[in-house]
Design a protein around this motif. Structure first.
Motif, PDB file in Angstrom:
ATOM      1  N   THR A 148       0.713  -1.357  -0.144  1.00 44.92           N
ATOM      2  CA  THR A 148      -0.029   0.020  -0.062  1.00 44.92           C
ATOM      3  C   THR A 148       0.794   1.367  -0.031  1.00 44.92           C
ATOM      4  O   THR A 148       0.709   2.105  -0.689  1.00 44.92           O
ATOM      5  N   ILE A 152       0.603   4.270  -2.983  1.00 41.64           N
ATOM      6  CA  ILE A 152       0.561   5.774  -2.413  1.00 41.64           C
ATOM      7  C   ILE A 152       1.428   6.528  -3.213  1.00 41.64           C
ATOM      8  O   ILE A 152       0.990   7.544  -3.773  1.00 41.64           O
ATOM      9  N   LEU A 176      -4.208  10.879   0.304  1.00 41.15           N
ATOM     10  CA  LEU A 176      -3.397   9.972   0.140  1.00 41.15           C
ATOM     11  C   LEU A 176      -2.314  10.265   1.278  1.00 41.15           C
ATOM     12  O   LEU A 176      -1.619   9.402   1.884  1.00 41.15           O
ATOM     13  N   ARG A 179      -3.784   9.130   4.645  1.00 46.32           N
ATOM     14  CA  ARG A 179      -3.870   7.788   4.847  1.00 46.32           C
ATOM     15  C   ARG A 179      -2.651   7.032   5.109  1.00 46.32           C
ATOM     16  O   ARG A 179      -2.513   6.185   5.605  1.00 46.32           O
ATOM     17  N   ARG A 180      -1.558   7.633   4.290  1.00 45.09           N
ATOM     18  CA  ARG A 180      -0.084   7.117   4.828  1.00 45.09           C
ATOM     19  C   ARG A 180       0.102   7.165   6.059  1.00 45.09           C
ATOM     20  O   ARG A 180       0.663   6.455   6.800  1.00 45.09           O
ATOM     21  N   PHE A 287      -7.556   1.805  -2.843  1.00 43.34           N
ATOM     22  CA  PHE A 287      -7.471   3.053  -3.617  1.00 43.34           C
ATOM     23  C   PHE A 287      -8.138   2.851  -4.851  1.00 43.34           C
ATOM     24  O   PHE A 287      -7.627   3.370  -5.942  1.00 43.34           O
TER      25      PHE A 287
END
Length: 328
Positions: A148, A152, A176, A179-180, A287
């Protein structure tokens, strides 16, 4: 049309709802029909489509609201024309209804309906062991955070290359990066393989359920019928039906839906709790909407991205409340 004893075609109009298949409203001298073009290459195998058709007919015999296809004179329900698969269904008068349009009682009816689908599929489909090497926990591993993080980075590179940047680009970049951070914080919560499996619809959401008035009239689009963790389908469906535009879930409606589902499907609270965790993790690592937009140039899902991406953040923050709504 003559091979279906459906009369002669008068009009044929495309139905504009749906992302992965093409459908047409067909009027003939004998009535109205839905002509489905099985367009998605992942699910367009004629043998698999015929299996889905047999399943819906058996479900109809048990009283589940479905719309089985018509058979032509030789008994086949799939027509292959020019390498493309088609099926003719009776036209169902009805409309799609989102969870925001349902009362709490109707949400309970929705959960009971999905529970009945899962229970009835166990009666009409082959034993699970014939479909997978062994029945039991689903063998698919949950998403690996390492993959993931790489995704990203790749998507952020796509965003940077888009000039001039749009409002969608700005939101994508924000989500993004956000989310990281979330994934780094919760990377140790990766779930084990899924729970007990069973036959599921595979794509249960508002656009695949037609209502006539307040009553479900037909569950449609059985292309992804298969053996999967049942409770996870219940959680995924709720995350679509009861998603608000702000990116939160209506937990009062979720609770009514989940209670009815557990009763109808015979699912335990612990099974639902595990499913909530796996679907949350799936959403945290997923995503697909951005991949469609930036890697395929397909913008059909763009309108869903703001609420869906906000849901991941809210769900992470309100994890306990979400889990409680599904299990109590």
């Amino acid at each position: 049309m003559r091979q279906y004893s459906a009369g002669s075609a008068l009009t044929c109009e495309p139905v504009d709802q749906g992302l992965l298949n093409r459908g047409y409203r067909l009027c003939t001298t004998r009535g109205r029909y839905f002509l489905k073009h099985h367009f998605d290459p992942d699910t367009a195998d004629p043998a698999a489509i015929a299996r889905q058709h047999r399943a819906t007919q058996r479900l109809a015999d048990l009283g589940v609201p479905v719309a089985p296809p018509l058979a032509c004179r030789d008994g086949r329900t799939v027509a292959v024309v020019g390498g493309h698969a088609y099926a003719l269904h009776p036209w169902v008068d009805g409309r799609h209804r989102h969870g925001g349009q349902l009362t709490t009682g109707q949400c309970a009816r929705l959960g009971a309906l999905l529970g009945a689908v899962h229970a009835c599929l166990e009666h009409v489909m082959p034993p699970k062991g014939r479909t997978r090497p062994a029945a039991g926990p689903h063998p698919v591993e949950s998403a690996d955070p390492a993959g993931t993080f790489a995704l990203i980075d790749r998507l952020l590179a796509h965003v940077r290359r888009h000039r001039p940047p749009s409002a969608f680009d700005a939101l994508a970049r924000h989500r993004l990066l956000e989310r990281r951070v979330l994934l780094k914080r919760h990377a140790d919560r990766r779930p084990p393989p899924g729970g007990p499996v069973g036959w599921v619809h595979g794509d249960f959401h508002p656009y695949n359920l037609l209502y006539r008035g307040d009553v479900p009239a037909a569950i449609v689009d059985w292309d992804r019928l298969g053996v999967q963790p049942r409770a996870e389908e219940a959680v995924r469906a709720a995350a679509i039906f009861f998603l608000r535009p702000s990116g939160t879930l209506d937990l009062t409606k979720v609770r009514a839906y989940a209670r009815a589902y557990r009763r109808a499907a015979g699912a335990t609270s612990s099974e639902l709790a595990a499913a909530v965790h796996r679907v949350w993790w799936e959403r945290l690592n997923d995503f697909w909407m951005l991949r469609w937009h930036y890697e395929r140039g397909d913008t059909r899902a763009d309108s869903q991205f703001p609420a869906a991406s906000a849901l991941v953040v809210w769900w992470t923050r309100e994890y306990g409340a979400v889990c409680e709504a599904f299990t109590r």
